[in-house]
Design a protein around this motif. Structure first.
Motif, PDB file in Angstrom:
ATOM      1  N   THR A 291       0.853  -1.181   0.000  1.00 58.78           N
ATOM      2  CA  THR A 291       0.000   0.000   0.000  1.00 58.78           C
ATOM      3  C   THR A 291       0.890   1.231   0.000  1.00 58.78           C
ATOM      4  O   THR A 291       1.891   1.276   0.711  1.00 58.78           O
ATOM      5  CB  THR A 291      -0.902   0.025   1.248  1.00 58.78           C
ATOM      6  N   ILE A 292       0.503   2.239  -0.778  1.00 54.93           N
ATOM      7  CA  ILE A 292       1.215   3.510  -0.792  1.00 54.93           C
ATOM      8  C   ILE A 292       0.536   4.447   0.194  1.00 54.93           C
ATOM      9  O   ILE A 292      -0.682   4.623   0.183  1.00 54.93           O
ATOM     10  CB  ILE A 292       1.192   4.154  -2.196  1.00 54.93           C
ATOM     11  N   VAL A 293       1.345   5.062   1.049  1.00 53.76           N
ATOM     12  CA  VAL A 293       0.857   6.034   2.027  1.00 53.76           C
ATOM     13  C   VAL A 293       1.551   7.347   1.728  1.00 53.76           C
ATOM     14  O   VAL A 293       2.773   7.395   1.599  1.00 53.76           O
ATOM     15  CB  VAL A 293       1.173   5.568   3.465  1.00 53.76           C
ATOM     16  N   THR A 294       0.790   8.435   1.593  1.00 55.98           N
ATOM     17  CA  THR A 294       1.380   9.735   1.310  1.00 55.98           C
ATOM     18  C   THR A 294       1.093  10.703   2.447  1.00 55.98           C
ATOM     19  O   THR A 294       0.066  10.615   3.109  1.00 55.98           O
ATOM     20  CB  THR A 294       0.836  10.320  -0.010  1.00 55.98           C
ATOM     21  N   ILE A 295       2.044  11.621   2.636  1.00 54.05           N
ATOM     22  CA  ILE A 295       1.900  12.634   3.686  1.00 54.05           C
ATOM     23  C   ILE A 295       2.275  13.992   3.113  1.00 54.05           C
ATOM     24  O   ILE A 295       3.337  14.142   2.519  1.00 54.05           O
ATOM     25  CB  ILE A 295       2.810  12.331   4.893  1.00 54.05           C
TER      26      ILE A 295
ATOM     27  N   GLY B  34      -3.348   4.719   0.528  1.00 50.37           N
ATOM     28  CA  GLY B  34      -3.823   4.272  -0.776  1.00 50.37           C
ATOM     29  C   GLY B  34      -4.722   3.055  -0.656  1.00 50.37           C
ATOM     30  O   GLY B  34      -4.803   2.397   0.380  1.00 50.37           O
ATOM     31  N   ASP B  35      -5.378   2.762  -1.730  1.00 51.87           N
ATOM     32  CA  ASP B  35      -6.290   1.626  -1.810  1.00 51.87           C
ATOM     33  C   ASP B  35      -5.507   0.357  -2.126  1.00 51.87           C
ATOM     34  O   ASP B  35      -4.727   0.319  -3.068  1.00 51.87           O
ATOM     35  CB  ASP B  35      -7.316   1.913  -2.908  1.00 51.87           C
ATOM     36  N   ASP B  36      -5.710  -0.706  -1.352  1.00 52.81           N
ATOM     37  CA  ASP B  36      -5.044  -1.976  -1.620  1.00 52.81           C
ATOM     38  C   ASP B  36      -5.414  -2.536  -2.989  1.00 52.81           C
ATOM     39  O   ASP B  36      -4.714  -3.371  -3.528  1.00 52.81           O
ATOM     40  CB  ASP B  36      -5.407  -3.016  -0.550  1.00 52.81           C
TER      41      ASP B  36
ATOM     42  N   ALA C 116       5.779  -1.153  -6.338  1.00 53.63           N
ATOM     43  CA  ALA C 116       5.327  -0.286  -5.251  1.00 53.63           C
ATOM     44  C   ALA C 116       6.289   0.876  -5.063  1.00 53.63           C
ATOM     45  O   ALA C 116       5.865   2.012  -4.853  1.00 53.63           O
ATOM     46  CB  ALA C 116       5.187  -1.090  -3.965  1.00 53.63           C
ATOM     47  N   ARG C 117       7.595   0.618  -5.160  1.00 56.30           N
ATOM     48  CA  ARG C 117       8.601   1.683  -5.051  1.00 56.30           C
ATOM     49  C   ARG C 117       8.403   2.711  -6.167  1.00 56.30           C
ATOM     50  O   ARG C 117       8.389   3.914  -5.933  1.00 56.30           O
ATOM     51  CB  ARG C 117      10.016   1.109  -5.119  1.00 56.30           C
ATOM     52  N   ARG C 118       8.235   2.235  -7.394  1.00 52.39           N
ATOM     53  CA  ARG C 118       8.029   3.137  -8.523  1.00 52.39           C
ATOM     54  C   ARG C 118       6.747   3.958  -8.354  1.00 52.39           C
ATOM     55  O   ARG C 118       6.709   5.149  -8.670  1.00 52.39           O
ATOM     56  CB  ARG C 118       7.998   2.355  -9.837  1.00 52.39           C
ATOM     57  N   ALA C 119       5.703   3.338  -7.834  1.00 50.95           N
ATOM     58  CA  ALA C 119       4.442   4.051  -7.594  1.00 50.95           C
ATOM     59  C   ALA C 119       4.637   5.151  -6.556  1.00 50.95           C
ATOM     60  O   ALA C 119       4.120   6.261  -6.709  1.00 50.95           O
ATOM     61  CB  ALA C 119       3.354   3.078  -7.157  1.00 50.95           C
TER      62      ALA C 119
ATOM     63  N   SER D  60       5.332   6.548   1.291  1.00 54.67           N
ATOM     64  CA  SER D  60       5.963   5.334   1.792  1.00 54.67           C
ATOM     65  C   SER D  60       5.179   4.123   1.319  1.00 54.67           C
ATOM     66  O   SER D  60       4.009   4.212   0.967  1.00 54.67           O
ATOM     67  CB  SER D  60       6.057   5.351   3.321  1.00 54.67           C
ATOM     68  N   VAL D  61       5.878   3.013   1.300  1.00 59.47           N
ATOM     69  CA  VAL D  61       5.275   1.740   0.923  1.00 59.47           C
ATOM     70  C   VAL D  61       5.171   0.901   2.185  1.00 59.47           C
ATOM     71  O   VAL D  61       6.156   0.734   2.910  1.00 59.47           O
ATOM     72  CB  VAL D  61       6.139   1.009  -0.128  1.00 59.47           C
ATOM     73  N   ARG D  62       3.980   0.393   2.431  1.00 58.34           N
ATOM     74  CA  ARG D  62       3.770  -0.481   3.590  1.00 58.34           C
ATOM     75  C   ARG D  62       3.392  -1.878   3.117  1.00 58.34           C
ATOM     76  O   ARG D  62       2.687  -2.033   2.124  1.00 58.34           O
ATOM     77  CB  ARG D  62       2.660   0.059   4.481  1.00 58.34           C
ATOM     78  N   ASP D  63       3.869  -2.855   3.860  1.00 52.52           N
ATOM     79  CA  ASP D  63       3.508  -4.239   3.536  1.00 52.52           C
ATOM     80  C   ASP D  63       2.167  -4.575   4.180  1.00 52.52           C
ATOM     81  O   ASP D  63       1.522  -3.720   4.800  1.00 52.52           O
ATOM     82  CB  ASP D  63       4.615  -5.215   3.946  1.00 52.52           C
ATOM     83  N   GLU D  64       1.758  -5.817   4.041  1.00 55.78           N
ATOM     84  CA  GLU D  64       0.447  -6.231   4.537  1.00 55.78           C
ATOM     85  C   GLU D  64       0.283  -6.063   6.052  1.00 55.78           C
ATOM     86  O   GLU D  64      -0.812  -5.893   6.545  1.00 55.78           O
ATOM     87  CB  GLU D  64       0.188  -7.691   4.163  1.00 55.78           C
TER      88      GLU D  64
END
Length: 79
Positions: A5-9, A17-19, A29-32, A56-60
């Motif tokens: 999941t992408i999280v923005t601040i 972001g939406d899963d 995910a990094r590129r996104a 940031s990218v978060r895992d499950e």
């Protein structure tokens, strides 16, 4: 299969972001995360000359596995 999941601040505003984005590959995910930063800057450029954008990218499990930051600074220059 892992999902990310992408999280923005922007300042103190957190957007998760939406899963359903289908980010099952860590590199995708990094590129996104990297690609969303310039978009965020373009949208907020009229809000002032100093902004910090973070994605940031978060895992499950919710752990941050990648983080990218973009800092925008605009300054008037004396003639």
């Amino acid at each position: 299969m892992p999902r990310y999941t992408i999280v923005t601040i922007v300042y103190d505003l957190l957007v998760v972001g939406d899963d359903a984005e289908g980010l099952t590959d860590i590199e995708a995910a990094r590129r996104a995360a990297l690609s969303v930063l310039p978009e965020m800057a373009r949208e907020k450029v009229s809000d002032g000359d100093r902004r910090t954008f973070c994605a940031s990218v978060r895992d499950e499990e919710g752990h941050v596995v990648y983080k990218a930051t973009l800092t925008l600074v605009g300054e008037w220059q004396a003639p």
